[in-house]
Design a protein around this motif. Structure first.
Motif, short mmCIF file in Angstrom:
data_model
loop_
_atom_site.label_atom_id
_atom_site.label_comp_id
_atom_site.label_asym_id
_atom_site.label_seq_id
_atom_site.Cartn_x
_atom_site.Cartn_y
_atom_site.Cartn_z
N VAL A 1 56.16 -14.93 71.06
CA VAL A 1 56.84 -14.26 72.23
C VAL A 1 58.32 -13.96 72.04
O VAL A 1 58.67 -13.18 72.66
N ASP A 2 58.97 -15.00 71.38
CA ASP A 2 60.56 -14.76 70.96
C ASP A 2 60.66 -13.63 70.43
O ASP A 2 61.55 -12.63 70.61
N ALA A 3 59.72 -13.18 69.41
CA ALA A 3 59.81 -11.63 68.71
C ALA A 3 59.36 -10.56 69.71
O ALA A 3 60.34 -9.63 69.45
N VAL A 4 58.64 -10.59 70.44
CA VAL A 4 58.42 -9.61 71.34
C VAL A 4 59.47 -9.61 72.33
O VAL A 4 60.25 -8.29 72.81
N ARG A 5 60.34 -10.44 72.66
CA ARG A 5 61.47 -10.48 73.75
C ARG A 5 62.70 -9.78 72.87
O ARG A 5 63.18 -8.87 73.59
N VAL A 6 62.66 -10.10 71.49
CA VAL A 6 63.75 -9.51 70.77
C VAL A 6 63.48 -7.99 70.71
O VAL A 6 64.33 -7.25 70.53
N ALA A 7 62.29 -7.59 70.45
CA ALA A 7 61.81 -6.25 70.41
C ALA A 7 62.14 -5.59 71.46
O ALA A 7 62.24 -4.35 71.42
N THR A 8 61.98 -5.90 72.69
CA THR A 8 62.15 -5.27 73.95
C THR A 8 63.64 -5.30 74.39
O THR A 8 63.93 -4.48 75.34
N ARG B 1 46.55 -16.46 73.00
CA ARG B 1 47.18 -18.00 73.12
C ARG B 1 48.64 -17.65 73.50
O ARG B 1 49.47 -18.80 73.57
N SER B 2 49.00 -16.54 73.63
CA SER B 2 50.52 -16.10 74.29
C SER B 2 50.41 -15.13 75.49
O SER B 2 50.77 -14.07 75.38
N PRO B 3 49.67 -16.10 76.58
CA PRO B 3 49.52 -15.07 77.62
C PRO B 3 51.01 -14.71 78.31
O PRO B 3 50.94 -13.36 78.99
N ALA B 4 52.13 -15.11 77.94
CA ALA B 4 53.32 -14.63 78.55
C ALA B 4 53.75 -13.41 78.18
O ALA B 4 54.45 -12.42 78.46
N LEU B 5 53.10 -12.67 76.84
CA LEU B 5 53.36 -11.46 76.55
C LEU B 5 52.91 -10.22 77.31
O LEU B 5 53.83 -9.40 77.31
N ALA B 6 52.11 -10.46 78.07
CA ALA B 6 51.72 -9.45 79.21
C ALA B 6 52.83 -8.85 79.98
O ALA B 6 53.04 -7.78 80.64
N SER B 7 53.80 -10.10 80.30
CA SER B 7 54.65 -9.66 81.28
C SER B 7 56.23 -9.09 80.37
O SER B 7 56.91 -8.73 81.20
N LEU B 8 55.98 -9.10 79.24
CA LEU B 8 57.13 -8.71 78.65
C LEU B 8 57.34 -7.26 78.18
O LEU B 8 58.20 -6.75 77.96
N GLY B 9 55.78 -6.64 77.98
CA GLY B 9 55.89 -5.18 77.59
C GLY B 9 54.45 -4.81 77.89
O GLY B 9 53.66 -5.37 77.98
N ALA B 10 54.45 -3.37 77.73
CA ALA B 10 53.08 -2.90 77.64
C ALA B 10 52.42 -3.08 75.87
O ALA B 10 52.92 -2.01 74.98
N ILE B 11 51.71 -4.21 75.82
CA ILE B 11 51.31 -4.57 74.45
C ILE B 11 50.35 -3.60 73.70
O ILE B 11 49.07 -3.43 74.51
#
Length: 341
Positions: free
Chosen positions: A131-138, A38-48
């Motif tokens: 998505v915001d949380a992953v942005r902050v984590a990276t 449900r959050s496809p943008a995650l794949a572009s933010l990091g190696a999840i």
């Protein structure tokens, strides 16, 4: 070629993983992989990477589970993971974040988030928060800041964040101060830092002693307080009125308890620290502190209870426990790193 950071997403459950598909009200239905889809943008933010640790409403989470989570995060970080995001229910989110902040050393960012609306509700906030949380984590600005809470575009320190509303999408805020930063137009903006202390080591859930949380109210008597030792409690946190006050009739019981176990004084007010030397009447903060009660600084009662629980599980006692409690209770007021030997 830019190498993506390795980010671990841990799911504990909560509203973010709930829908009304199977019941008239929200119930857990979604696995962690469902949340990622449900959050496809995650794949572009990091190696999840993923860790589906639990699928519980957050009121059913236990301190031992968060200690297990902290141990697992330490192992993942030692294995090269660059940061972590923990998703869970909002009811006890601030408590999970504070526990992790107490238990995790190192600079790798840990971000806790969740949702106020179920996943199939109109305007569901879970995907954006994740998505915001992953942005902050990276983001490099997050390194060395301890555990953070990211919610509704705001970044909060675990020490200060509180859930302040039962329904609002902006339910979390840093009580008594501004948020550390924001996520704006897909960019992380950090405007403040927070002091940190050394992680609490050798915490063993098998040594857990329950810590009571007593909220003073007009007309409260001492019957509950007197029973605490016989019920097996190892500590007590008092949420006093105002700057840290109770009625004079409770003082004999409090003095007796402070001679047997660590007792901490917090305030039931949502903002402001416990006073130290303003009032001197029976039941005042000066009376309580003179009885050997520990000062909670600007920690709320919930977080003071968690800190005391961890120190007891680390087999801290006497002067050592008091010193370590004081160091962490006041750490957020200092802009530099403090070390506890």
């Amino acid at each position: 070629m830019t190498i993506k950071k390795r980010i671990l997403i841990v799911s504990l459950g909560g509203t973010i993983a709930m829908t009304t598909d199977a019941a008239p009200g929200l119930v857990p239905t979604l696995a962690l992989d469902d949340l990622l889809r449900r959050s496809p943008a995650l794949a572009s933010l990091g190696a999840i990477e993923t860790w589906p640790l639990a699928g519980l409403p957050s009121a059913s989470l236990a301190i031992a589970q968060i200690i297990e989570l902290a141990h697992g995060l330490r192992r993942r970080f030692a294995d090269g993971c660059d940061g972590a995001v923990v998703v869970q229910g909002t009811d006890t989110l601030e408590e999970t974040a504070f526990l992790l902040d107490c238990l995790l050393p190192g600079d790798q960012p840990v971000v806790v988030t969740g949702a106020m609306r179920g996943s199939n509700a109109p305007g569901a906030d879970g995907p954006a928060n994740l998505v915001d949380a992953v942005r902050v984590a990276t983001d490099e600005q997050s390194r060395g800041m301890g555990t953070l809470v990211v919610f509704d575009g705001e970044i909060h320190a675990a020490r200060f964040v509180r859930k302040t509303h039962t329904l609002s999408l902006a339910a979390f805020r840093s009580v008594g101060r501004a948020a550390l930063g924001r996520v704006v137009a897909d960019e992380v903006h950090v405007s403040a830092g927070v002091g940190r202390v050394a992680a609490i080591e050798r915490v063993d859930p098998a040594r857990e002693w329950p810590v009571a949380l007593f909220r003073f109210a007009m007309g409260a008597d001492d019957r509950v307080l007197k029973r605490l030792p016989d019920l097996g409690y190892g500590g007590l946190v008092i949420e006093g009125a105002g700057g840290g006050h109770v009625s004079a009739c409770l003082m004999p019981a409090v003095r007796a308890l402070a001679a047997k176990m660590p007792v901490v004084l917090a305030s039931r007010c949502p903002e402001g620290p416990v006073l130290r030397a303003t009032y001197a009447y029976p039941g005042s903060e000066m009376d309580l502190l003179s009885a050997g009660v520990l000062h909670a600084g600007d920690l709320c009662g919930l977080k003071a209870r968690l800190l005391l629980s961890l120190l007891l599980m680390a087999q801290e006692d006497g002067a050592d426990l008091a010193a370590r409690f004081r160091a962490r209770a006041w750490s957020g007021s200092q802009p530099h790193m403090e070390t506890i030997s």
